[in-house]
Design a protein around this motif. Sequence first.
Motif, PDB file in Angstrom:
ATOM      1  N   ALA A 125      57.014  -4.737  30.562  1.00  0.00           N
ATOM      2  CA  ALA A 125      56.974  -3.605  29.634  1.00  0.00           C
ATOM      3  C   ALA A 125      58.363  -3.109  29.244  1.00  0.00           C
ATOM      4  N   ALA A 126      59.246  -4.024  28.847  1.00  0.00           N
ATOM      5  CA  ALA A 126      60.574  -3.642  28.366  1.00  0.00           C
ATOM      6  C   ALA A 126      60.441  -2.991  26.986  1.00  0.00           C
ATOM      7  N   ALA A 127      61.477  -2.298  26.564  1.00  0.00           N
ATOM      8  CA  ALA A 127      61.441  -1.559  25.298  1.00  0.00           C
ATOM      9  C   ALA A 127      61.064  -2.460  24.119  1.00  0.00           C
ATOM     10  N   GLU A 128      61.630  -3.657  24.060  1.00  0.00           N
ATOM     11  CA  GLU A 128      61.325  -4.581  22.959  1.00  0.00           C
ATOM     12  C   GLU A 128      59.839  -4.955  22.956  1.00  0.00           C
ATOM     13  N   VAL A 129      59.265  -5.112  24.122  1.00  0.00           N
ATOM     14  CA  VAL A 129      57.851  -5.473  24.235  1.00  0.00           C
ATOM     15  C   VAL A 129      56.966  -4.292  23.844  1.00  0.00           C
ATOM     16  N   VAL A 130      57.360  -3.094  24.237  1.00  0.00           N
ATOM     17  CA  VAL A 130      56.609  -1.905  23.839  1.00  0.00           C
ATOM     18  C   VAL A 130      56.622  -1.777  22.315  1.00  0.00           C
ATOM     19  N   SER A 131      57.724  -2.142  21.691  1.00  0.00           N
ATOM     20  CA  SER A 131      57.794  -2.137  20.223  1.00  0.00           C
ATOM     21  C   SER A 131      56.793  -3.126  19.632  1.00  0.00           C
ATOM     22  N   MET A 132      56.581  -4.256  20.308  1.00  0.00           N
ATOM     23  CA  MET A 132      55.580  -5.225  19.854  1.00  0.00           C
ATOM     24  C   MET A 132      54.182  -4.614  19.905  1.00  0.00           C
ATOM     25  N   VAL A 133      53.921  -3.822  20.943  1.00  0.00           N
ATOM     26  CA  VAL A 133      52.627  -3.143  21.061  1.00  0.00           C
ATOM     27  C   VAL A 133      52.465  -2.172  19.895  1.00  0.00           C
ATOM     28  N   GLU A 134      53.500  -1.407  19.610  1.00  0.00           N
ATOM     29  CA  GLU A 134      53.430  -0.444  18.501  1.00  0.00           C
ATOM     30  C   GLU A 134      53.196  -1.156  17.168  1.00  0.00           C
ATOM     31  N   ASP A 135      53.855  -2.288  16.960  1.00  0.00           N
ATOM     32  CA  ASP A 135      53.645  -3.065  15.733  1.00  0.00           C
ATOM     33  C   ASP A 135      52.196  -3.542  15.644  1.00  0.00           C
ATOM     34  N   ALA A 136      51.659  -4.013  16.757  1.00  0.00           N
ATOM     35  CA  ALA A 136      50.269  -4.490  16.773  1.00  0.00           C
ATOM     36  C   ALA A 136      49.299  -3.352  16.480  1.00  0.00           C
ATOM     37  N   VAL A 137      49.550  -2.183  17.059  1.00  0.00           N
ATOM     38  CA  VAL A 137      48.678  -1.030  16.828  1.00  0.00           C
ATOM     39  C   VAL A 137      48.733  -0.619  15.355  1.00  0.00           C
ATOM     40  N   THR A 138      49.914  -0.619  14.769  1.00  0.00           N
ATOM     41  CA  THR A 138      50.054  -0.279  13.347  1.00  0.00           C
ATOM     42  C   THR A 138      49.276  -1.256  12.483  1.00  0.00           C
ATOM     43  N   HIS A 139      49.404  -2.536  12.787  1.00  0.00           N
ATOM     44  CA  HIS A 139      48.680  -3.565  12.024  1.00  0.00           C
ATOM     45  C   HIS A 139      47.170  -3.387  12.172  1.00  0.00           C
ATOM     46  N   ARG A 140      46.714  -3.122  13.370  1.00  0.00           N
ATOM     47  CA  ARG A 140      45.269  -2.988  13.604  1.00  0.00           C
ATOM     48  C   ARG A 140      44.716  -1.681  13.034  1.00  0.00           C
ATOM     49  N   ARG A 141      45.558  -0.660  12.908  1.00  0.00           N
ATOM     50  CA  ARG A 141      45.113   0.571  12.240  1.00  0.00           C
ATOM     51  C   ARG A 141      44.700   0.217  10.808  1.00  0.00           C
ATOM     52  N   TRP A 142      45.564  -0.511  10.119  1.00  0.00           N
ATOM     53  CA  TRP A 142      45.246  -0.926   8.750  1.00  0.00           C
ATOM     54  C   TRP A 142      43.969  -1.772   8.739  1.00  0.00           C
ATOM     55  N   TRP A 143      43.880  -2.696   9.680  1.00  0.00           N
ATOM     56  CA  TRP A 143      42.735  -3.611   9.738  1.00  0.00           C
ATOM     57  C   TRP A 143      41.429  -2.839   9.897  1.00  0.00           C
ATOM     58  N   VAL A 144      41.398  -1.855  10.808  1.00  0.00           N
ATOM     59  CA  VAL A 144      40.173  -1.084  11.050  1.00  0.00           C
ATOM     60  C   VAL A 144      39.877  -0.158   9.867  1.00  0.00           C
ATOM     61  N   GLU A 145      40.905   0.317   9.200  1.00  0.00           N
ATOM     62  CA  GLU A 145      40.658   1.127   7.991  1.00  0.00           C
ATOM     63  C   GLU A 145      39.936   0.294   6.933  1.00  0.00           C
ATOM     64  N   GLN A 146      40.224  -1.008   6.892  1.00  0.00           N
ATOM     65  CA  GLN A 146      39.564  -1.906   5.942  1.00  0.00           C
ATOM     66  C   GLN A 146      38.166  -2.294   6.411  1.00  0.00           C
ATOM     67  N   TRP A 147      37.977  -2.360   7.729  1.00  0.00           N
ATOM     68  CA  TRP A 147      36.704  -2.799   8.301  1.00  0.00           C
ATOM     69  C   TRP A 147      36.334  -1.888   9.472  1.00  0.00           C
ATOM     70  N   PRO A 148      35.821  -0.694   9.179  1.00  0.00           N
ATOM     71  CA  PRO A 148      35.534   0.292  10.228  1.00  0.00           C
ATOM     72  C   PRO A 148      34.595  -0.213  11.323  1.00  0.00           C
ATOM     73  N   GLU A 149      33.707  -1.147  11.012  1.00  0.00           N
ATOM     74  CA  GLU A 149      32.788  -1.674  12.026  1.00  0.00           C
ATOM     75  C   GLU A 149      33.529  -2.423  13.135  1.00  0.00           C
ATOM     76  N   GLY A 150      34.775  -2.789  12.889  1.00  0.00           N
ATOM     77  CA  GLY A 150      35.558  -3.522  13.873  1.00  0.00           C
ATOM     78  C   GLY A 150      36.258  -2.653  14.898  1.00  0.00           C
ATOM     79  N   ILE A 151      35.972  -1.362  14.894  1.00  0.00           N
ATOM     80  CA  ILE A 151      36.678  -0.436  15.781  1.00  0.00           C
ATOM     81  C   ILE A 151      36.527  -0.815  17.261  1.00  0.00           C
TER      82      ILE A 151
END
Length: 118
Positions: free
Chosen positions: A28-54
Amino acid sequence: MDDIDPLEQALHAARALVLADLAARDVAAAEVVSMVEDAVTHRRWWVEQWPEGITYVAGLVAQDVQDALLERHGRWPICPVCSSGDPHALDVEPELGPDPHWVCGKAGVVVAPVGGLT
């Protein structure tokens, strides 16, 4: 009292589960935590497009982080079940479904739920 937005709740839960797995494996180094944040941002968009995928968000964020780590650092999380042969990563199953788990594809063994690595 305001109700908590189910999307935000699912995203925060996914973030917490993946961070717990990263911390359990000392990655869980800082660079890896940034990867988690990037993934969460991407999946926020994804779920906004497909709410059933929550209900799929936790497994998808785990897979996204796993893919990002593979590109930059190598396999993660390494399988603790197989002691012989080349080290290999665990897989998230189901690939697109609720209640994701880390699974050793070679041995066909469920190792832990996402968020439950030790």
